[in-house]
Design a protein around this motif. Structure first.
Motif, PDB file in Angstrom:
ATOM      1  N   MET A   1       0.852  -1.182   0.000  1.00  0.00           N
ATOM      2  CA  MET A   1       0.000   0.000   0.000  1.00  0.00           C
ATOM      3  C   MET A   1       0.888   1.233   0.000  1.00  0.00           C
ATOM      4  O   MET A   1       1.950   1.246   0.599  1.00  0.00           O
ATOM      5  N   LYS A   2       0.416   2.244  -0.655  1.00  0.00           N
ATOM      6  CA  LYS A   2       1.184   3.478  -0.749  1.00  0.00           C
ATOM      7  C   LYS A   2       0.495   4.585   0.037  1.00  0.00           C
ATOM      8  O   LYS A   2      -0.634   4.431   0.470  1.00  0.00           O
ATOM      9  N   LEU A   3       1.182   5.669   0.216  1.00  0.00           N
ATOM     10  CA  LEU A   3       0.675   6.795   0.988  1.00  0.00           C
ATOM     11  C   LEU A   3       0.689   8.041   0.118  1.00  0.00           C
ATOM     12  O   LEU A   3       1.697   8.330  -0.539  1.00  0.00           O
ATOM     13  N   ILE A   4      -0.450   8.760   0.096  1.00  0.00           N
ATOM     14  CA  ILE A   4      -0.511  10.008  -0.657  1.00  0.00           C
ATOM     15  C   ILE A   4      -0.882  11.152   0.273  1.00  0.00           C
ATOM     16  O   ILE A   4      -1.447  10.940   1.347  1.00  0.00           O
ATOM     17  N   LYS A   5      -0.552  12.358  -0.161  1.00  0.00           N
ATOM     18  CA  LYS A   5      -0.930  13.565   0.570  1.00  0.00           C
ATOM     19  C   LYS A   5      -1.893  14.348  -0.313  1.00  0.00           C
ATOM     20  O   LYS A   5      -1.572  14.655  -1.463  1.00  0.00           O
ATOM     21  N   VAL A   6      -3.074  14.631   0.223  1.00  0.00           N
ATOM     22  CA  VAL A   6      -4.083  15.389  -0.509  1.00  0.00           C
ATOM     23  C   VAL A   6      -4.157  16.774   0.121  1.00  0.00           C
ATOM     24  O   VAL A   6      -4.434  16.916   1.310  1.00  0.00           O
ATOM     25  N   GLN A   7      -3.907  17.804  -0.679  1.00  0.00           N
ATOM     26  CA  GLN A   7      -3.971  19.195  -0.232  1.00  0.00           C
ATOM     27  C   GLN A   7      -5.272  19.786  -0.767  1.00  0.00           C
ATOM     28  O   GLN A   7      -5.571  19.654  -1.949  1.00  0.00           O
ATOM     29  N   THR A   8      -6.068  20.418   0.110  1.00  0.00           N
ATOM     30  CA  THR A   8      -7.320  21.026  -0.320  1.00  0.00           C
ATOM     31  C   THR A   8      -7.145  22.527  -0.516  1.00  0.00           C
ATOM     32  O   THR A   8      -6.159  23.114  -0.047  1.00  0.00           O
ATOM     33  N   ILE A   9      -8.114  23.146  -1.188  1.00  0.00           N
ATOM     34  CA  ILE A   9      -8.014  24.583  -1.452  1.00  0.00           C
ATOM     35  C   ILE A   9      -8.130  25.405  -0.169  1.00  0.00           C
ATOM     36  O   ILE A   9      -7.701  26.556  -0.139  1.00  0.00           O
ATOM     37  N   SER A  10      -8.673  24.809   0.896  1.00  0.00           N
ATOM     38  CA  SER A  10      -8.760  25.524   2.174  1.00  0.00           C
ATOM     39  C   SER A  10      -7.448  25.456   2.955  1.00  0.00           C
ATOM     40  O   SER A  10      -7.300  26.091   3.983  1.00  0.00           O
ATOM     41  N   GLY A  11      -6.487  24.649   2.464  1.00  0.00           N
ATOM     42  CA  GLY A  11      -5.194  24.531   3.117  1.00  0.00           C
ATOM     43  C   GLY A  11      -5.044  23.284   3.969  1.00  0.00           C
ATOM     44  O   GLY A  11      -3.974  23.026   4.500  1.00  0.00           O
ATOM     45  N   ALA A  12      -6.112  22.511   4.117  1.00  0.00           N
ATOM     46  CA  ALA A  12      -6.043  21.278   4.907  1.00  0.00           C
ATOM     47  C   ALA A  12      -5.238  20.224   4.153  1.00  0.00           C
ATOM     48  O   ALA A  12      -5.259  20.169   2.930  1.00  0.00           O
ATOM     49  N   THR A  13      -4.514  19.401   4.906  1.00  0.00           N
ATOM     50  CA  THR A  13      -3.718  18.330   4.325  1.00  0.00           C
ATOM     51  C   THR A  13      -4.163  17.002   4.934  1.00  0.00           C
ATOM     52  O   THR A  13      -4.303  16.889   6.147  1.00  0.00           O
ATOM     53  N   HIS A  14      -4.403  16.018   4.069  1.00  0.00           N
ATOM     54  CA  HIS A  14      -4.811  14.690   4.511  1.00  0.00           C
ATOM     55  C   HIS A  14      -3.838  13.672   3.937  1.00  0.00           C
ATOM     56  O   HIS A  14      -3.495  13.745   2.762  1.00  0.00           O
ATOM     57  N   LYS A  15      -3.399  12.728   4.758  1.00  0.00           N
ATOM     58  CA  LYS A  15      -2.572  11.617   4.282  1.00  0.00           C
ATOM     59  C   LYS A  15      -3.449  10.385   4.233  1.00  0.00           C
ATOM     60  O   LYS A  15      -4.071  10.017   5.227  1.00  0.00           O
ATOM     61  N   LEU A  16      -3.520   9.764   3.054  1.00  0.00           N
ATOM     62  CA  LEU A  16      -4.384   8.614   2.851  1.00  0.00           C
ATOM     63  C   LEU A  16      -3.582   7.401   2.432  1.00  0.00           C
ATOM     64  O   LEU A  16      -2.577   7.526   1.744  1.00  0.00           O
ATOM     65  N   LYS A  17      -4.060   6.228   2.834  1.00  0.00           N
ATOM     66  CA  LYS A  17      -3.420   4.967   2.469  1.00  0.00           C
ATOM     67  C   LYS A  17      -3.964   4.508   1.123  1.00  0.00           C
ATOM     68  O   LYS A  17      -4.951   3.780   1.054  1.00  0.00           O
ATOM     69  N   THR A  18      -3.367   4.952   0.059  1.00  0.00           N
ATOM     70  CA  THR A  18      -3.719   4.558  -1.304  1.00  0.00           C
ATOM     71  C   THR A  18      -2.598   5.014  -2.220  1.00  0.00           C
ATOM     72  O   THR A  18      -1.713   5.753  -1.812  1.00  0.00           O
ATOM     73  N   SER A  19      -2.631   4.565  -3.442  1.00  0.00           N
ATOM     74  CA  SER A  19      -1.609   5.015  -4.388  1.00  0.00           C
ATOM     75  C   SER A  19      -2.110   6.242  -5.126  1.00  0.00           C
ATOM     76  O   SER A  19      -3.312   6.472  -5.245  1.00  0.00           O
ATOM     77  N   CYS A  20      -1.195   7.013  -5.621  1.00  0.00           N
ATOM     78  CA  CYS A  20      -1.528   8.197  -6.400  1.00  0.00           C
ATOM     79  C   CYS A  20      -2.295   7.792  -7.657  1.00  0.00           C
ATOM     80  O   CYS A  20      -3.247   8.456  -8.057  1.00  0.00           O
ATOM     81  N   GLN A  21      -1.921   6.682  -8.258  1.00  0.00           N
ATOM     82  CA  GLN A  21      -2.581   6.193  -9.467  1.00  0.00           C
ATOM     83  C   GLN A  21      -4.047   5.835  -9.185  1.00  0.00           C
ATOM     84  O   GLN A  21      -4.929   6.180  -9.974  1.00  0.00           O
ATOM     85  N   GLU A  22      -4.323   5.181  -8.067  1.00  0.00           N
ATOM     86  CA  GLU A  22      -5.693   4.822  -7.710  1.00  0.00           C
ATOM     87  C   GLU A  22      -6.543   6.061  -7.453  1.00  0.00           C
ATOM     88  O   GLU A  22      -7.696   6.129  -7.862  1.00  0.00           O
TER      89      GLU A  22
END
Length: 63
Positions: free
Chosen positions: A1-22
């Motif tokens: 499993m891979k880890l991605i960082k999702v940045q939102t327009i409000s500035g919040a950052t979430h780290k999720l257990k999934t691949s960037c491709q998925e």
């Protein structure tokens, strides 16, 4: 499993257990309204697609 960082327009950052491709494959579907994933604490995270600013891969492999 891979880890991605999702940045939102409000500035919040979430780290999720999934691949960037998925994640990008899910976002490419026309009917996708939210991105649903699991964070590092194994809790479900729901992010509206309209609020996503960027997605980057952080770590190639985690256990």
């Amino acid at each position: 499993m891979k880890l991605i960082k999702v940045q939102t327009i409000s500035g919040a950052t979430h780290k999720l257990k999934t691949s960037c491709q998925e994640a990008r494959r899910a976002l490419d579907h026309a009917g996708t309204v939210v991105l649903i994933g699991t964070n590092l604490s194994s809790q479900r995270v729901i992010i509206p697609v309209a609020s996503i600013d960027s997605i980057t891969e952080v770590v190639s492999d985690i256990d």
